[in-house]
Design an enzyme around this catalytic site. Structure first.
Site, mmCIF file in Angstrom:
data_model
loop_
_atom_site.group_PDB
_atom_site.id
_atom_site.type_symbol
_atom_site.label_atom_id
_atom_site.label_comp_id
_atom_site.label_asym_id
_atom_site.label_seq_id
_atom_site.Cartn_x
_atom_site.Cartn_y
_atom_site.Cartn_z
ATOM 1 N N LYS A 54 0.860 -1.189 0.000
ATOM 2 C CA LYS A 54 0.000 0.000 0.000
ATOM 3 C C LYS A 54 0.893 1.236 0.000
ATOM 4 C CE LYS A 54 -3.843 2.461 1.118
ATOM 5 N NZ LYS A 54 -4.541 2.228 2.398
ATOM 6 N N VAL A 55 0.668 2.123 -0.943
ATOM 7 C CA VAL A 55 1.460 3.352 -1.064
ATOM 8 C C VAL A 55 0.531 4.515 -1.364
ATOM 9 C CG1 VAL A 55 3.492 2.094 -1.916
ATOM 10 C CG2 VAL A 55 1.867 3.098 -3.555
ATOM 11 N N SER A 56 1.069 5.717 -1.364
ATOM 12 C CA SER A 56 0.326 6.895 -1.794
ATOM 13 C C SER A 56 0.230 6.916 -3.318
ATOM 14 C CB SER A 56 1.036 8.174 -1.340
ATOM 15 O OG SER A 56 1.116 8.256 0.059
ATOM 16 N N THR A 104 0.083 11.666 -1.061
ATOM 17 C CA THR A 104 -0.937 12.403 -1.795
ATOM 18 C C THR A 104 -1.302 13.684 -1.057
ATOM 19 O OG1 THR A 104 -1.808 10.318 -2.656
ATOM 20 C CG2 THR A 104 -3.247 12.241 -2.798
ATOM 21 N N ALA A 105 -1.329 13.608 0.270
ATOM 22 C CA ALA A 105 -1.671 14.788 1.067
ATOM 23 C C ALA A 105 -0.728 15.942 0.762
ATOM 24 C CB ALA A 105 -1.618 14.430 2.554
ATOM 25 N N HIS A 147 -6.362 10.430 7.513
ATOM 26 C CA HIS A 147 -7.002 9.330 8.224
ATOM 27 C C HIS A 147 -7.855 9.796 9.398
ATOM 28 C CE1 HIS A 147 -4.900 6.794 5.524
ATOM 29 N NE2 HIS A 147 -3.744 6.811 6.140
#
EC number: 4.1.99.29
Length: 259
Positions: A54-56, A104-105, A147
């Protein structure tokens, strides 16, 4: 056959992957699990150490030579974007704490800052759990959070400067792509892997009680109602299948990374 997989201990990931890593998906192999925040997986995936990871979405340009994007299992949606928070002191020309340079943020914050003209003087990468306390204590002028912080930031006396997911949706008309699931090229059949993950998601939806203890044990002292809200927000129809809207959103974000 045993494969390696890495995802965060956040409720959405443990909910999605519980069935897969506990042998509840027929035909799927066994898995060695590594729990790590997304900034860690964004970096550690560069050397291809995990079979599934799982990655951005914002990290994809650095990873797609080694990995293939799967059309399921990730975090993408509406009303679920990162928040830029302050302690009432403002943001422009200040110091902002972010959870990672390839998240992404952070990409969204940079795009918003360019458009709004509110550019920070300094950006520092800080472990996620230190961001809100640091802003509350005045160590940083602002903090970029993701989150569960969406549900808890008021406890720190912080205020929302901008909802970057809402900004993205208004600007593009598209959902916001946050976290992606990648399969290592040559190590995992992406079609098979996608089907394993979809079956894992469907199992979790069909009987949430199966994963409850597992999710809560990794939820970093989140209250059950926060855990439930977290899962409801981040595990949605895009988790099962990106679909046309999800694919357009991913394409738009990737275009923004190279603009």
């Amino acid at each position: 056959m045993s494969l390696s997989i890495a995802f965060s201990p956040c409720p959405n990931d443990t909910f999605v992957f519980h069935a897969l890593v506990h042998g509840l998906v027929p035909g799927a192999p066994s898995f060695d699990v590594t729990f790590a925040d997304v900034d860690v997986t964004n970096t550690s995936a560069l050397d291809g150490r995990f079979d599934l990871v799982k990655v951005s979405y914002a990290a994809l340009p650095w990873l797609l030579d080694t990995y293939e994007l799967l059309p399921c299992g990730g975090a993408l949606g509406r009303g679920c974007g990162p928040l830029l928070l302050t302690n009432g002191q403002g943001f422009h020309d200040g110091v902002v704490a972010v959870p990672g340079e390839r998240t992404t943020a952070y990409l969204l914050m940079r795009l918003w800052a360019q458009q709004s003209g509110q550019v920070p003087r300094e950006v520092v990468v800080v472990p996620f759990h230190e961001i809100m306390p640091g802003v509350a204590a005045g160590r940083f002028d602002a903090g970029l959070v993701i989150h569960e912080a969406r549900f808890t930031y008021q406890r720190y006396g912080l205020t929302q400067l901008v909802d970057l997911g809402e900004w993205w949706e208004t600007d593009t008309g598209l959902p916001i792509p946050l976290g992606a699931i990648l399969a290592k090229r040559g190590a995992v059949d992406p079609v098979e892997a996608a089907e394993w993950i979809r079956q894992s998601v469907r199992t979790a939806w069909a009987d949430p009680s199966l994963s409850r203890d597992y999710v809560l044990s990794h939820a970093q002292e989140m209250e059950p109602e926060v855990v439930d809200a977290h899962i409801a927000l981040y595990v949605n129809e895009f988790t099962e299948n990106l679909g046309p809207d999800g694919e357009r959103a991913v394409a738009a974000l990737l275009k923004a990374t190279t603009a």
